[in-house]
Design a protein around this motif. Structure first.
Motif: not given
Length: 144
Positions: A76-83
């Motif tokens: 989720q952190l990875f996804r949030d960073g990309i978004l």
């Protein structure tokens, strides 16, 4: 466990300007990449399924040095960073080498593409030994 000091002035280790990618492009990027973690950065293997269960290297920064981070949270952190567009510069059709994120406690994490599998990423906490990078990522995160 202290990691080795990384180079501080690397042009590829910079967050790309916010307007460089649209939300649509960032969502498309999410379809091409995944967070898999690395046993080299784990003190507590949690639910990552590493075989052997874990093998942290003393020269690597541990992502879970302060607390255990399960794969769901790391993903989720990875996804949030990309978004949020917290990615390093990349060519059209390519993938960023780095993705950055900040957790609810203000801890800064950096995910890096695996050299042999560029769409798979592993991550680690950016520690106090890299205070300038931590502050830079936190400032960018707050702007977005």
């Amino acid at each position: 466990m202290a990691g080795r000091k990384r180079e501080g002035n690397r042009p590829d280790r910079r967050v790309w300007e916010a307007a460089a990618t649209s939300l649509q492009q960032r969502r498309a990027l999410l379809e091409k990449v995944r967070y898999v973690g690395s046993a080299n950065h784990k003190l507590h293997p949690g639910d990552y399924g590493f075989t052997p269960s874990h093998n942290p290297r003393p020269t690597k920064s541990a992502c879970d040095a302060l607390r255990s981070i399960l794969i769901t949270e790391a993903s989720q952190l990875f996804r949030d960073g990309i978004l949020r567009g917290m990615v390093s510069r990349f060519e059209p059709g390519g993938l960023p080498k780095y993705v950055w994120a900040v957790d609810g406690d203000g801890e800064v994490y950096e995910a890096k593409a695996k050299p042999d599998q560029e769409s798979d990423y592993h991550g680690y906490r950016i520690g106090e030994d890299e205070m300038a990078v931590r502050q830079y990522v936190l400032a960018e995160w707050k702007k977005r």
